[in-house]
Design a protein around this motif. Structure first.
Motif, short mmCIF file in Angstrom:
data_model
loop_
_atom_site.label_atom_id
_atom_site.label_comp_id
_atom_site.label_asym_id
_atom_site.label_seq_id
_atom_site.Cartn_x
_atom_site.Cartn_y
_atom_site.Cartn_z
N GLU A 182 0.92 -1.01 0.45
CA GLU A 182 -0.18 -0.04 -0.13
C GLU A 182 0.98 1.22 -0.49
O GLU A 182 0.07 1.91 -0.69
N ASP A 183 2.25 1.14 1.28
CA ASP A 183 2.99 2.75 0.84
C ASP A 183 3.62 2.79 -0.51
O ASP A 183 3.54 3.81 -0.69
N ASP A 184 3.65 2.16 -1.24
CA ASP A 184 3.94 2.63 -2.33
C ASP A 184 3.12 2.63 -3.45
O ASP A 184 4.10 2.94 -4.67
N LEU A 185 2.46 2.22 -3.31
CA LEU A 185 1.27 2.92 -4.60
C LEU A 185 0.44 4.61 -4.54
O LEU A 185 0.65 5.27 -3.32
N GLN A 186 0.47 5.16 -5.64
CA GLN A 186 0.06 6.36 -5.64
C GLN A 186 -1.63 6.30 -5.98
O GLN A 186 -1.51 4.96 -6.44
N ILE A 187 -2.48 7.36 -5.89
CA ILE A 187 -3.47 7.23 -6.54
C ILE A 187 -4.41 6.57 -7.67
O ILE A 187 -3.64 7.46 -8.41
N PRO A 188 -4.90 5.87 -7.74
CA PRO A 188 -5.14 5.85 -9.24
C PRO A 188 -5.72 6.66 -9.65
O PRO A 188 -7.47 6.69 -9.23
N ASP A 189 -5.54 7.27 -10.46
CA ASP A 189 -7.18 8.41 -11.35
C ASP A 189 -7.90 7.97 -12.56
O ASP A 189 -8.85 8.02 -12.96
N LEU A 190 -8.08 6.75 -12.81
CA LEU A 190 -9.01 5.41 -13.81
C LEU A 190 -9.24 6.46 -14.68
O LEU A 190 -10.55 6.55 -14.77
N GLY A 191 -8.30 7.18 -15.48
CA GLY A 191 -8.95 8.21 -16.69
C GLY A 191 -9.21 9.58 -16.37
O GLY A 191 -9.46 10.59 -17.34
N LEU A 192 -8.59 9.71 -14.60
CA LEU A 192 -9.69 11.26 -14.99
C LEU A 192 -8.55 12.51 -15.09
O LEU A 192 -8.73 13.30 -15.36
N GLY A 193 -7.03 11.92 -15.15
CA GLY A 193 -6.35 12.96 -15.62
C GLY A 193 -5.32 13.32 -14.64
O GLY A 193 -5.84 13.41 -13.10
N SER A 194 -4.19 13.15 -14.33
CA SER A 194 -3.83 13.30 -12.98
C SER A 194 -3.65 14.97 -12.48
O SER A 194 -4.02 15.10 -11.23
N ARG A 195 -3.40 16.01 -13.41
CA ARG A 195 -4.16 16.88 -13.19
C ARG A 195 -5.18 17.66 -11.73
O ARG A 195 -5.45 18.18 -10.65
N TYR A 196 -6.63 16.59 -12.39
CA TYR A 196 -7.60 16.56 -11.66
C TYR A 196 -7.33 16.33 -10.74
O TYR A 196 -8.38 16.61 -10.10
N LEU A 197 -6.58 15.19 -10.94
CA LEU A 197 -6.12 14.11 -9.81
C LEU A 197 -5.98 15.69 -8.00
O LEU A 197 -6.36 15.15 -7.04
N VAL A 198 -5.32 16.07 -8.82
CA VAL A 198 -4.13 17.19 -7.69
C VAL A 198 -4.84 18.04 -7.32
O VAL A 198 -5.35 17.83 -5.92
N ASN A 199 -6.07 18.43 -8.08
CA ASN A 199 -6.94 19.47 -7.61
C ASN A 199 -8.19 19.10 -6.94
O ASN A 199 -7.83 19.65 -5.60
N LEU A 200 -8.07 18.09 -7.27
CA LEU A 200 -8.96 16.99 -6.33
C LEU A 200 -8.79 16.49 -5.06
O LEU A 200 -9.49 17.22 -4.17
N LEU A 201 -7.35 16.53 -4.70
CA LEU A 201 -6.92 16.17 -3.63
C LEU A 201 -6.21 17.70 -2.56
O LEU A 201 -5.94 17.84 -1.48
N LEU A 202 -6.39 18.79 -3.72
CA LEU A 202 -5.75 19.65 -2.91
C LEU A 202 -6.90 20.82 -2.23
O LEU A 202 -7.14 21.78 -1.43
#
Length: 576
Positions: free
Chosen positions: A120-140
């Motif tokens: 679990e520690d080594d994994l990143q959150i999967p975006d499943l097609g959302l895109g890294s930019r949107y995923l960053v905004n989601l988290l921030l």
């Protein structure tokens, strides 16, 4: 016998529904129960103070439109989803009786996917097609601010288990949907609810699980717009608003970036019951509502592209608090749906008809071999030269956004802090001193507001005193949070090119405003800033809602090569 006694008579304590709990941000949930709703809902007595379950769907929908109390959303949403499963309804999923079963199932799922903690520690959150930019905004910023570490871990676990055990490779709506579920329930129940939503036996479609299906939904949305609101449809076509990418705020982000948080939750009271039909109904009506309320300046000059269209809708929705109730009752689900400007026009099409249009568009998309036009590259965040004084870009999420906006040759670089108002003094003269030998630089400022807004400027020439103007087309201004957006320079006339950067004895600025002033300007001691609506060369963008604002911390970075740590500037950049 009063209502409470009636509930006690017919309800076992184990059949009572659990109340909402925020597992995403850990914020307290409003536990007040308004009149008409039960303070002790159970499987037998339902959610209402009458002690009787509502079986008439039209009546139930009418109640949902009025909004579900936050404390009861966990119970109502999970029950709505379970009722949509064709092969057998289990409305007890959210009850105390089923909690041990749900938690045991979740524990087994975690053991299957993460047999060791290091997995679990080594994994990143999967975006499943959302895109890294949107995923960053989601988290921030998109879900009430920066999601705490525990909430981000919960989000990662649920998304990764769904991806691995339910074999979901593409589902761009899923990250935001999961975040919304976690804001009212624990991980185990969120996973169980998502599993039900993705069941083939579910009679309600909630999410698109393939690029073709996503494209078909977007194409059908355009068809519905043309049928119901042809005038609005024509305007949207003119500004390129009816493309899959332009419709991301609906079919990828689920209105999270557009509506106030409590309005998003109201929409999802209905979404849990009607699925994607709610997105179609609400989205088409919202487009028409905004078009009807656009002023002359917006129609002729300001709203010229998808970014400015959505920014306009966001401003409208956030400044007008009382629009949602009549909008839901009349335009979205009431008798005037599809008849905003013409009472003789037909209502929203029957959903069975819309589903046929979706099926036809899916066949068309398959024949055209259509999927996402360009899968967003999962860009790595920019690195940084370790410095304990760095504050504003210490998190990888901010640096990932900068990497997305940078020109390709500059992506393999790291950021090195060269000026900070916390360290070097708060004057424009100290700023000039520390950037005197730097060509490419990024200036980021923290706005003293409740959202902790971050604005910035990317300079492609050395900052120096020149009030007449300088700079070139590589410059851009941006907002890191909230609702990150970049406004690059797109020349519309030869006169703009040399006026992008302006600076003098008592200010620095970048961007060209519609009135000829600067788009973003800082005063001589970096305590005050001003913004103005950008001109056409910067996409008619609105960088910040307030014209004047107070500034907190300001940091400036130069770029160094990732390979050897040397500055990318063409000459010695050693600071004096």
């Amino acid at each position: 016998m009063n209502t409470l006694e009636e509930e006690d008579q017919y309800s076992s304590p184990m059949d009572m529904y659990i109340l909402s709990h925020d597992a995403l941000r850990g914020t307290p949930t409003d536990q007040s129960i308004p009149p008409g709703w039960s303070s002790r809902p159970s499987k037998q007595t339902g959610f209402f103070s009458s002690g009787k379950k509502v079986t008439n769907k039209d009546l139930y929908l009418k109640i949902l439109k009025q909004g579900v109390p936050p404390a009861l959303r966990c119970a109502v949403w999970t029950t709505n989803v379970q009722m949509a499963i064709k092969d057998g309804e289990d409305e007890s999923i959210g009850t105390l009786r089923k909690v041990p079963i749900v938690e045991h199932g979740w524990k087994i799922a975690l053991q299957q996917v993460f047999p060791d903690q290091t997995d679990e520690d080594d994994l990143q959150i999967p975006d499943l097609g959302l895109g890294s930019r949107y995923l960053v905004n989601l988290l921030l910023c998109d879900h009430g601010g920066s999601i705490p570490e525990q909430g981000a871990l919960a989000l990662k676990r649920v998304l990764y288990v769904v991806q691995q055990l339910l074999i979901v490779e593409y589902c761009p709506m899923l990250p935001d949907l999961t975040a919304l579920l976690l804001s009212i329930m624990e991980e185990s129940l969120a996973y169980t609810t998502l599993r039900s939503m993705l069941e083939y036996s579910c009679s309600v479609e909630y999410v698109a699980v393939s690029p073709v299906q996503h494209i078909a939904w977007c194409a059908t949305f355009c068809d519905v717009m043309k049928k119901l609101y042809p005038q609005t449809h024509a305007v949207m076509v003119e500004i390129n608003m009816l493309t899959p990418q332009a419709l991301d705020p609906i079919f990828k982000r689920l209105f999270v970036t557009i509506l106030p948080r409590h309005h998003v939750m109201r929409i999802f009271d209905l979404y849990s019951f009607h699925g994607v039909e709610t997105l179609f109904r609400f989205g088409t009506a919202l487009m028409c509502l905004f078009h009807a309320h656009m002023n002359e300046e917006q129609r002729d000059h300001t709203i010229t592209n998808p970014t400015s269209w959505w920014e306009g809708i966001r401003n409208y929705c956030h400044t007008s608090e009382k629009w949602l109730d009549p909008f839901l009752q009349e335009m979205v689900y009431g008798g005037t749906a599809g008849r905003f400007t013409n009472r003789s026009r037909s209502n929203f099409p029957r959903w069975e008809l819309v589903k046929r249009w979706i099926a036809e568009n899916e066949e068309w998309a398959k024949q055209q071999n259509l999927g996402p036009s360009a899968k967003e590259e999962d860009e790595r965040p920019l690195g940084f030269v370790d410095n304990k004084e760095i504050v504003l870009v210490r998190h990888a999420s901010e640096r990932q956004l900068l990497a997305h906006w940078f020109p390709t040759p500059l992506k393999a670089t790291k950021l090195e802090l060269i000026y900070s108002t916390n360290v070097h003094g708060r004057t424009v003269e100290r700023f000039y001193h520390h950037v005197a030998h730097v060509v490419y630089s990024i200036t980021i400022m923290e706005i003293l507001d409740k959202e902790h807004t971050l604005l910035g400027m990317f300079a492609s020439q050395t900052w120096h005193k020149n009030v007449k103007g300088y700079g070139n087309g590589e410059c851009f201004v941006f907002r890191l949070r909230p609702n990150s957006v970049c406004f690059p320079f797109q020349p519309t006339s030869g006169n703009d090119a040399g006026q992008i950067m302006r600076s003098g004895e008592d200010f620095i600025s970048m961007g060209i405003a519609k009135d000829g002033s600067s788009g973003l300007r800082l005063n001589e001691d970096f305590t005050k800033g001003t913004t103005s609506p950008l001109n056409k060369s910067f996409g008619n963008g609105i960088l910040y809602e307030n014209e004047v604002f107070d500034i907190g911390l300001v940091e400036v970075y130069r770029l160094v090569r990732e390979v050897d740590g040397r500055p990318i500037d063409s000459f010695d950049t050693t600071l004096l």
